[in-house]
Design an enzyme around this catalytic site. Structure first.
Site, short mmCIF file in Angstrom:
data_model
loop_
_atom_site.label_atom_id
_atom_site.label_comp_id
_atom_site.label_asym_id
_atom_site.label_seq_id
_atom_site.Cartn_x
_atom_site.Cartn_y
_atom_site.Cartn_z
N ASP A 206 0.83 -1.20 0.00
CA ASP A 206 0.00 0.00 0.00
C ASP A 206 0.87 1.26 0.00
O ASP A 206 1.87 1.32 0.72
CB ASP A 206 -0.87 -0.03 1.26
CG ASP A 206 -1.94 1.04 1.28
OD1 ASP A 206 -2.80 1.03 0.38
OD2 ASP A 206 -1.92 1.91 2.18
N GLU A 282 1.90 -0.46 -5.04
CA GLU A 282 0.88 0.53 -5.39
C GLU A 282 1.61 1.87 -5.51
O GLU A 282 1.89 2.53 -4.52
CB GLU A 282 -0.19 0.62 -4.30
CG GLU A 282 -1.34 1.51 -4.74
CD GLU A 282 -2.06 2.24 -3.61
OE1 GLU A 282 -3.15 2.75 -3.87
OE2 GLU A 282 -1.52 2.32 -2.50
C1 BGC Z 1 -5.42 2.22 -0.36
C2 BGC Z 1 -6.60 3.02 0.09
C3 BGC Z 1 -6.27 3.64 1.42
C4 BGC Z 1 -4.95 4.42 1.35
C5 BGC Z 1 -4.44 4.70 2.70
C6 BGC Z 1 -4.43 3.32 -0.55
O1 BGC Z 1 -3.84 3.60 -1.61
O2 BGC Z 1 -5.62 1.49 -1.52
O3 BGC Z 1 -7.77 2.28 0.14
O4 BGC Z 1 -7.28 4.52 1.79
O5 BGC Z 1 -3.96 3.69 0.69
O6 BGC Z 1 -3.98 3.52 3.28
#
Ligand code: BGC
Length: 552
Positions: A206, A282
């Site tokens: 994440d 991500e």
């Molecule tokens: C996740 C989100 C989340 C954020 C903070 C992101 O990119 O996919 O759902 O709100 O990170 O953790």
């Protein structure tokens, strides 16, 4: 043999909304285990589970109080182990979501930090700073939260006086870890090993671009802009958006060079485990920065956000696909493709426009899926996408997303794409819970009767039928198994053609006119029953597409 993740179909499970195994209206780990046969039948190679760790749920579990346990609302660690083992028994790999950018305010470390003095080792695990101006009433920098408002919140010291500020790039309930502190790095290696020891096959990382911060804490030029730059609903082709995105590169908060070393350590740890363990980042970053996240000595895959936000436009689709293939060839990482996730509108709703009502947008979404699944690399499918679900209407009183609250309702947030899945039946909870009186955590629409997994299973022309066919053929067709044969082009204005060698093509009509193409190929899969092939020509009504074989 190549590692499994080079060409896997990875299904994203959002546990809260996947399947309720105990009748409380919230999805859980038992529910995931129960539905593994459905996923096997769908044809997925792996599941990625959004967080199920103990959490006060201020950001649906992305605020983690203990990354090495399971929240009682989702089950127990034993349930998680049972689910992992059951998935493996069916030949399905398991990827867990790790959230290393930030903790929850309920994390033991943060609670200890609140009780400790400024400058203590407990505070050094996060970013605590004195405020600016007289009395320290101004935040330490002008950085903004991704969810709206300032990225700093002031605490009250244990003696009751107004105190230091802590950094949170997301909600104030999500304090950012200080990754310049070796103790944080060490603790995260322990967390990764904890899950690797339990047999997980990979991690979804994440906010992978956010961990390192500029420890000089400078003000930045356009704090609003930096936040805007990572939104997914912008026009990727506009020069203003390109300029905004350029500001992310090696900025005070994102995409910093220090990340290479962090992910290098993670890779060294993962390499010590047998099997092909993997991690997907991500991170929406400039193509030439991708090499820091993926490639030989850091992580394995990076999400392709440009593709995820693509309009139904042949020229743009061809350009983005070509760019992705070219850029990843340079860093030697396999491509990833996704049409939606839990942070974006569902693809059907994203494609709706005055020209495309819901039904036609669903056909367009299915056509876009034909393209995505025809490409080499890994495909990520967000739960419910295989059913063609649209976003659900959410009344203001039922909203949960902190984005909605931190922007005072200006942005609606992501709840509409997170509604519990409809499995069967004709009314809510549509088999999501066995208990028909269960109240789901977000309300399901009254008109989803035709979109349940059970209803679509009975119809081979349904979206579910299409996904099953595509996922089966990705394993069976030699042209799709070979990953070095892809070419993409605009066959005629508005019509995308992807070929995988001489025997397979995918053709999608992105225009509002019917097109007829000379072809004697057979249709393997179509996004709509109206697609016709008579041995001499292929007729594609507006927004439809097909997979074609020259050899059938
Ligand atoms: C996740 C989100 C989340 C954020 C903070 C992101 O990119 O996919 O759902 O709100 O990170 O953790």
């Amino acid at each position: 043999m190549r590692p499994w993740w080079h060409a896997a179909a990875i299904y994203q499970v959002y546990p809260r909304s996947f399947r309720d195994g105990n009748g409380d209206g919230l999805g859980d780990v038992k529910g995931v285990e129960e539905k593994l046969p459905y996923l096997k039948d769908l044809g997925v190679d792996a599941i990625w589970l959004s967080p199920f760790y103990p959490s006060p749920q201020h950001d649906s579990g992305y605020d983690v109080a203990d990354p090495r346990d399971v929240d009682p609302m989702y089950g127990t660690l034993a349930d998680a182990q049972s689910m992992i083992d059951a998935a493996h028994a069916l030949g399905i790999k398991v990827i867990v979501d790790v959230v290393p950018n930030h903790a929850s305010v309920e994390h033991r470390w943060f609670q200890e930090a609140l009780l400790s003095a400024a400058g203590s080792k407990e505070r050094a695990r996060f970013h605590f700073r004195d405020g600016r101006g007289e009395g320290g009433f101004e935040p330490p920098t002008n950085w903004m939260s991704m969810f709206g408002g300032p990225a700093w919140t002031r605490i009250t010291e244990p003696d009751g006086t107004p105190g230091q500020w802590y950094l949170h790039i997301f909600d104030s309930s999500q304090p950012d870890y200080n990754w310049s502190n070796p103790e944080v790095r060490e603790d995260w290696l322990t967390t990764l090993a904890f899950w690797l020891d339990r047999g997980v096959d990979g991690f979804r990382v994440d906010v992978a671009l956010g961990l390192a911060k500029d420890m000089e804490y400078p003000d930045i030029e356009n704090p609003e802009g930096l936040v805007q730059a990572l939104r997914l609903d912008l026009d990727n082709d506009s020069p203003e958006v390109t300029a905004l995105r350029a500001k992310v590169r090696n900025s005070a908060i994102f995409d910093r060079d220090e990340l290479r070393e962090i992910y290098g350590e993670w890779r060294t740890l993962m390499n010590r485990y047998p099997g092909d363990r993997m991690a997907v980042a991500e991170a929406w970053v400039a193509p030439d920065r991708a090499a820091m996240y993926v490639g030989g000595d850091t992580l394995h895959q990076i999400f392709n956000f440009e593709f995820l936000s693509i309009p139904f436009d042949a020229t743009q689709i061809c350009a983005v696909v070509q760019r992705t293939l070219d850029e990843l060839a340079i860093v030697k990482a396999p491509a990833t493709w996704a049409l939606s996730n839990h942070d974006t509108p569902r693809v059907v709703s994203r494609l709706m426009s005055p020209e495309l009502d819901e039904e036609r947008a669903r056909t367009a979404a299915r056509s876009l899926a034909l393209i995505a699944h025809a490409l080499p690399g890994s495909i990520y499918v967000y739960q419910g996408e295989e059913l063609g679900l649209p976003d659900a209407p959410i009344p203001a009183s039922a909203r949960q997303d902190p984005v909605y609250f931190r922007t005072n309702g200006e942005q609606l947030g992501r709840d509409a794409a997170r509604v519990p899945l409809p499995w069967s039946g004709v009314a809510a909870p549509y088999g999501f819970s066995d208990d028909d009186t269960a109240v789901t955590w977000l309300p399901q629409p009254a008109d989803w009767e035709g979109l349940t997994a059970a209803a679509e299973s009975a119809d081979p022309n349904s979206t579910l039928g299409q996904y099953r066919s595509m996922l089966r053929l990705r394993h069976e067709l030699p042209s799709l198994v070979d990953l070095d044969n892809a070419a993409v082009s605009e066959l005629m204005p508005g019509v995308v053609r992807v070929t995988r060698g001489p025997e397979f093509s995918c053709i999608v009509n992105c225009t509002s006119q019917q097109v007829r193409i000379q072809s004697n190929a057979a249709v393997l899969v179509a996004s709509d029953e109206s697609v016709m092939a008579d041995g001499e020509s292929l007729t594609l009504p507006p927004a439809t597409g097909a997979w074609l074989s020259e050899t059938y």
